[in-house]
Design a protein around this motif. Structure first.
Motif, PDB file in Angstrom:
ATOM      1  N   SER A   1       0.816  -1.265  -0.096  1.00  0.00           N
ATOM      2  CA  SER A   1      -0.022   0.124  -0.191  1.00  0.00           C
ATOM      3  C   SER A   1       0.875   1.428   0.051  1.00  0.00           C
ATOM      4  O   SER A   1       0.231   2.303  -0.247  1.00  0.00           O
ATOM      5  CB  SER A   1      -0.815   0.047   1.229  1.00  0.00           C
ATOM      6  N   ARG A   2       2.069   1.262   0.270  1.00  0.00           N
ATOM      7  CA  ARG A   2       3.147   2.054   0.399  1.00  0.00           C
ATOM      8  C   ARG A   2       3.845   2.223  -1.042  1.00  0.00           C
ATOM      9  O   ARG A   2       4.831   3.125  -0.874  1.00  0.00           O
ATOM     10  CB  ARG A   2       4.020   2.442   1.489  1.00  0.00           C
ATOM     11  N   GLY A   3       3.736   1.647  -2.020  1.00  0.00           N
ATOM     12  CA  GLY A   3       4.172   1.661  -3.069  1.00  0.00           C
ATOM     13  C   GLY A   3       5.501   0.966  -3.118  1.00  0.00           C
ATOM     14  O   GLY A   3       6.544   0.830  -4.048  1.00  0.00           O
ATOM     15  N   ARG A   4       5.797   0.116  -2.115  1.00  0.00           N
ATOM     16  CA  ARG A   4       7.051  -0.782  -2.189  1.00  0.00           C
ATOM     17  C   ARG A   4       6.881  -2.080  -2.737  1.00  0.00           C
ATOM     18  O   ARG A   4       5.906  -2.724  -2.436  1.00  0.00           O
ATOM     19  CB  ARG A   4       7.759  -0.724  -0.636  1.00  0.00           C
ATOM     20  N   VAL A   5       7.974  -2.411  -3.364  1.00  0.00           N
ATOM     21  CA  VAL A   5       8.159  -3.781  -3.968  1.00  0.00           C
ATOM     22  C   VAL A   5       8.341  -4.682  -2.697  1.00  0.00           C
ATOM     23  O   VAL A   5       9.178  -4.675  -1.904  1.00  0.00           O
ATOM     24  CB  VAL A   5       9.053  -4.089  -4.993  1.00  0.00           C
ATOM     25  N   VAL A   6       7.654  -5.805  -2.664  1.00  0.00           N
ATOM     26  CA  VAL A   6       7.557  -6.781  -1.784  1.00  0.00           C
ATOM     27  C   VAL A   6       8.080  -8.109  -2.167  1.00  0.00           C
ATOM     28  O   VAL A   6       7.644  -8.720  -3.190  1.00  0.00           O
ATOM     29  CB  VAL A   6       5.984  -7.145  -1.075  1.00  0.00           C
ATOM     30  N   PRO A   7       9.203  -8.516  -1.481  1.00  0.00           N
ATOM     31  CA  PRO A   7       9.566 -10.045  -1.921  1.00  0.00           C
ATOM     32  C   PRO A   7       8.465 -10.945  -1.817  1.00  0.00           C
ATOM     33  O   PRO A   7       7.824 -11.243  -0.947  1.00  0.00           O
ATOM     34  CB  PRO A   7      10.627 -10.300  -0.768  1.00  0.00           C
ATOM     35  N   ARG A   8       8.466 -11.930  -2.627  1.00  0.00           N
ATOM     36  CA  ARG A   8       7.497 -12.951  -2.808  1.00  0.00           C
ATOM     37  C   ARG A   8       7.624 -13.915  -1.456  1.00  0.00           C
ATOM     38  O   ARG A   8       6.734 -14.363  -1.036  1.00  0.00           O
ATOM     39  CB  ARG A   8       7.536 -13.810  -4.068  1.00  0.00           C
ATOM     40  N   GLY A   9       8.885 -14.328  -1.064  1.00  0.00           N
ATOM     41  CA  GLY A   9       9.094 -15.332  -0.221  1.00  0.00           C
ATOM     42  C   GLY A   9       8.678 -14.719   1.387  1.00  0.00           C
ATOM     43  O   GLY A   9       8.800 -15.384   2.258  1.00  0.00           O
ATOM     44  N   ALA A  10       8.313 -13.414   1.356  1.00  0.00           N
ATOM     45  CA  ALA A  10       7.900 -12.742   2.603  1.00  0.00           C
ATOM     46  C   ALA A  10       6.449 -12.773   3.010  1.00  0.00           C
ATOM     47  O   ALA A  10       6.030 -12.172   3.870  1.00  0.00           O
ATOM     48  CB  ALA A  10       8.520 -11.392   2.785  1.00  0.00           C
ATOM     49  N   VAL A  11       5.918 -13.566   1.751  1.00  0.00           N
ATOM     50  CA  VAL A  11       4.374 -13.337   1.884  1.00  0.00           C
ATOM     51  C   VAL A  11       3.759 -14.761   1.930  1.00  0.00           C
ATOM     52  O   VAL A  11       4.037 -15.741   1.220  1.00  0.00           O
ATOM     53  CB  VAL A  11       3.795 -12.482   0.505  1.00  0.00           C
ATOM     54  N   ASN A  12       2.846 -14.909   2.923  1.00  0.00           N
ATOM     55  CA  ASN A  12       2.059 -16.086   2.848  1.00  0.00           C
ATOM     56  C   ASN A  12       0.611 -16.159   2.292  1.00  0.00           C
ATOM     57  O   ASN A  12      -0.140 -15.642   2.614  1.00  0.00           O
ATOM     58  CB  ASN A  12       1.760 -16.446   4.515  1.00  0.00           C
TER      59      ASN A  12
ATOM     60  N   TYR B   1      -4.662 -15.366   2.114  1.00  0.00           N
ATOM     61  CA  TYR B   1      -5.465 -14.122   1.806  1.00  0.00           C
ATOM     62  C   TYR B   1      -6.356 -14.865   0.653  1.00  0.00           C
ATOM     63  O   TYR B   1      -6.282 -15.994   0.206  1.00  0.00           O
ATOM     64  CB  TYR B   1      -4.530 -13.258   0.866  1.00  0.00           C
ATOM     65  N   ASN B   2      -7.506 -14.231   0.478  1.00  0.00           N
ATOM     66  CA  ASN B   2      -8.593 -14.444  -0.565  1.00  0.00           C
ATOM     67  C   ASN B   2      -8.826 -13.333  -1.388  1.00  0.00           C
ATOM     68  O   ASN B   2      -8.025 -12.179  -1.050  1.00  0.00           O
ATOM     69  CB  ASN B   2      -9.708 -15.130   0.294  1.00  0.00           C
ATOM     70  N   ALA B   3      -9.809 -13.377  -2.127  1.00  0.00           N
ATOM     71  CA  ALA B   3     -10.139 -12.244  -3.271  1.00  0.00           C
ATOM     72  C   ALA B   3     -10.625 -10.922  -2.523  1.00  0.00           C
ATOM     73  O   ALA B   3     -10.248  -9.854  -3.131  1.00  0.00           O
ATOM     74  CB  ALA B   3     -10.931 -12.668  -3.877  1.00  0.00           C
ATOM     75  N   ARG B   4     -11.016 -11.361  -1.148  1.00  0.00           N
ATOM     76  CA  ARG B   4     -11.559  -9.988  -0.559  1.00  0.00           C
ATOM     77  C   ARG B   4     -10.347  -9.296   0.344  1.00  0.00           C
ATOM     78  O   ARG B   4     -10.507  -7.984   0.448  1.00  0.00           O
ATOM     79  CB  ARG B   4     -12.596 -10.315   0.446  1.00  0.00           C
ATOM     80  N   ASN B   5      -9.504  -9.883   0.858  1.00  0.00           N
ATOM     81  CA  ASN B   5      -8.413  -9.232   1.704  1.00  0.00           C
ATOM     82  C   ASN B   5      -7.089  -9.253   1.222  1.00  0.00           C
ATOM     83  O   ASN B   5      -6.112  -8.750   1.801  1.00  0.00           O
ATOM     84  CB  ASN B   5      -8.653 -10.029   2.992  1.00  0.00           C
ATOM     85  N   PHE B   6      -7.004  -9.410   0.075  1.00  0.00           N
ATOM     86  CA  PHE B   6      -5.635  -9.536  -0.702  1.00  0.00           C
ATOM     87  C   PHE B   6      -5.221  -8.182  -0.806  1.00  0.00           C
ATOM     88  O   PHE B   6      -5.826  -7.156  -1.243  1.00  0.00           O
ATOM     89  CB  PHE B   6      -5.689 -10.061  -2.087  1.00  0.00           C
ATOM     90  N   PRO B   7      -3.939  -7.845  -0.126  1.00  0.00           N
ATOM     91  CA  PRO B   7      -3.636  -6.305   0.240  1.00  0.00           C
ATOM     92  C   PRO B   7      -2.493  -5.871  -0.731  1.00  0.00           C
ATOM     93  O   PRO B   7      -2.240  -4.618  -0.680  1.00  0.00           O
ATOM     94  CB  PRO B   7      -2.901  -6.347   1.677  1.00  0.00           C
ATOM     95  N   PHE B   8      -2.369  -6.463  -1.757  1.00  0.00           N
ATOM     96  CA  PHE B   8      -1.274  -5.930  -2.715  1.00  0.00           C
ATOM     97  C   PHE B   8      -1.679  -5.741  -4.128  1.00  0.00           C
ATOM     98  O   PHE B   8      -2.696  -6.168  -4.748  1.00  0.00           O
ATOM     99  CB  PHE B   8      -0.148  -7.201  -2.972  1.00  0.00           C
ATOM    100  N   ALA B   9      -0.945  -4.934  -4.832  1.00  0.00           N
ATOM    101  CA  ALA B   9      -1.159  -4.588  -6.109  1.00  0.00           C
ATOM    102  C   ALA B   9      -0.203  -5.312  -6.965  1.00  0.00           C
ATOM    103  O   ALA B   9       0.990  -5.669  -6.347  1.00  0.00           O
ATOM    104  CB  ALA B   9      -1.175  -3.031  -6.416  1.00  0.00           C
TER     105      ALA B   9
END
Length: 540
Positions: A382-393, A397-405
């Motif tokens: 949400s702050r425009g930062r690239v997030v490493p894939r390995g840091a995300v479970n 998440y599902n379609a409603r709460n997925f927080p990333f672009a």
């Protein structure tokens, strides 16, 4: 339903008002008293009949209930209205809404002031309904198909009646219909099809799945006769699929959006065997669609015909650029919508901002199976930062709460290609390049998520930029070579019309037909038929 086609009972307040006015007039002679009461009776009848249509009521209030159709001086208006209503079937409109025979009988049977008042409003209602149907269409497209999101300006009965009252009646009716060569040619094509249907059609169907040059036999004769009946071949006695027949097949294929190889394959046979009744339905629907777009489209505009899989630039009525296109898949939420907007800019070396629906429906399940899949895409918080894939479970998440672009940086393999053309709209539809070039070789090109992909996007960009630079190609490539995302505003914005025509014309030659890829035209025809639109020439 027509506007105020039924005449409704009096309202006590209106009746009291007009009786009071009559009583206060105090005429000097018995003849004046009779005349005054006749005028009041007419006015009261008009007010009562128009009581449930505020717009028609306002028109008559503004003119102090003076007649428009039933006065001694109104004979030209009455005649012009009846002549116009008699043309409803010519335009493929529901003539039951405004039956001239009904109105003629009503005029003839009206003898008292009250009867004349009721007929006055009946005529006004028919004029307003016919005028609006002819000018902007008889149907409400959004109610027929959710993908038709076109805004259709509708004029009020008051505005239409006011214009009619001020104009020459014949000129008024001529001004309503779309004044485009396309509409005139569609009307001509409709008339020709009606004659064909009345004569029994184009003869026997071609009894074959496929035919090739060099073949002989009864199926080839049926093919020959069908093409003769359709006007693609002069009279001939040949029983062989010869070079002349092959050329006629090629012309037919071009007119029907098929690969012009001269071989009558399954698609060509299916098009040949389509009945003139079905073609007539398509033409009537095309006329209705032309009425929906009955307004200036721009001296220069972009026209995308969805089932024809083409995008064009039109300058002063002439096609100056054309390219193949890919449109949305025929699945819910991916069909390309129909609307008009304005192209403001292009983006060279675009970033693909993956729409949330695609991110959650397609990429989230993919990442849940393999977090490192689709490595060309960047995950952005949400702050425009690239997030490493390995840091995300991703399984959390599902379609409603997925927080990333999800974004794809500019590159030759970017899903949008190397340029996109923007006419900002709430459906997030635009024109763009694509790395998937092979799809443009197919006859049916419905593969996208809704946006329109162009086969020749660079040439399209040059054509747009030629209006604002002497070197459009150089200007475009100087931005392209940087590899960085770059926005180029159009000095003069260009209207864009996304249309859907399964029947359309050409200045010379035969009607063109395309498949109803989304089934929209079938739904429009059903709506028109339910309203009472007739197929002339078809036995009832």
């Amino acid at each position: 339903m027509p506007i105020s086609m039924t005449l409704r009972p009096a309202r006590a307040g209106l009746a009291a008002l007009f009786l009071g006015c009559a009583a206060m007039a105090l005429p000097a002679t018995a003849q004046d008293v009779t005349s005054q009461f006749q005028i009041s009776a007419f006015k009261q009848a008009v007010a009562e009949a128009a009581a449930d249509d505020e717009s028609i009521g306002a028109f008559y209030r503004d003119r102090d209930y003076a007649p428009l159709f039933t006065g001694e001086a109104d004979i030209e208006r009455r005649a012009a209205l009846l002549r116009a209503l008699a043309t409803a079937d010519d335009h493929g409109l529901p003539s039951v809404r405004y039956d001239p025979a009904e109105l003629t009988a009503a005029f003839a049977g009206a003898h008292s002031p009250r009867e004349l008042g009721r007929v006055e409003v009946l005529a006004a209602s028919m004029l307003a309904q016919f005028s609006r149907d002819l000018q902007s269409g008889a149907t409400e497209p959004r109610k027929i198909d959710s993908g038709i999101v076109r805004d259709i300006p509708r004029r009020s009965p008051q505005a239409l009646l006011t214009e009619f009252s001020r104009k020459d009646p014949a000129l008024y009716f001529r001004s309503l219909m779309p004044r485009t060569p396309e509409y005139v040619r569609l009307m001509r094509g409709k008339l020709e099809l009606e004659k064909t249907v009345a004569k029994g059609g184009w003869g026997p169907e071609v009894p074959a799945k496929a035919l090739e040059p060099g073949q002989q036999g009864p199926a080839v004769v049926a093919l020959r006769n069908r093409l003769i009946a359709m006007g693609y071949l002069t009279r001939s006695a040949t029983q062989t699929y010869d070079a002349t027949l092959e050329r006629a097949v090629q012309t037919f294929q071009i007119d029907h959006g098929l690969t012009a190889d001269g071989v009558a394959g399954p698609g060509t046979i299916a098009a040949l065997n389509t009945s003139p009744v079905k073609r007539l339905e398509s033409v009537i629907v095309a006329m209705e669609r032309e009425r929906w777009l009955n307004r200036p489209r721009g001296e220069r505009h972009v026209l995308v015909n969805i089932p024809n899989f083409t995008a064009q630039i039109i300058d002063n009525g002439k096609v100056t650029f054309e390219t193949r296109s890919v449109v949305g898949k025929n699945v819910p939420d991916q069909r390309t919508p129909e609307f008009s907007d304005t192209m403001e800019h292009m983006v060279i070396n675009p970033t693909w901002n993956v729409p949330r629906s695609i991110a959650t429906k397609e990429y989230l399940p993919l990442f849940q199976r393999n977090p490192n899949a689709a490595g060309h895409l960047k995950l952005i918080d949400s702050r425009g930062r690239v997030v490493p894939r390995g840091a995300v479970n991703f399984r959390a998440y599902n379609a409603r709460n997925f927080p990333f672009a999800i974004k794809q940086p500019p590159s030759n393999s970017n899903a949008l290609g190397l340029v996109k053309f923007m006419f900002p709209n709430k459906w997030n539809i635009y024109l763009h390049d694509t790395p998937s070039k092979s799809l443009f070789q197919r006859e049916v090109r419905a593969f996208s998520h809704g946006c329109i992909r162009l086969a020749d996007p660079f040439d399209f960009a040059y054509a747009l930029l030629a209006r604002q630079t002497d070197d459009p190609k150089g200007a475009f490539h100087s931005r392209l070579r940087t590899g960085a995302e770059s926005m180029v505003k159009l000095d003069v914005q260009v209207p864009v019309h996304l249309i859907y025509r399964t029947a359309f014309t050409q200045a010379r030659g035969h009607m063109n037909y395309r498949d109803d890829i989304y089934g929209r035209d079938a739904r429009i025809w059903n709506a028109l038929a339910e309203m009472g639109v007739k197929l002339r020439g078809v036995e009832s």
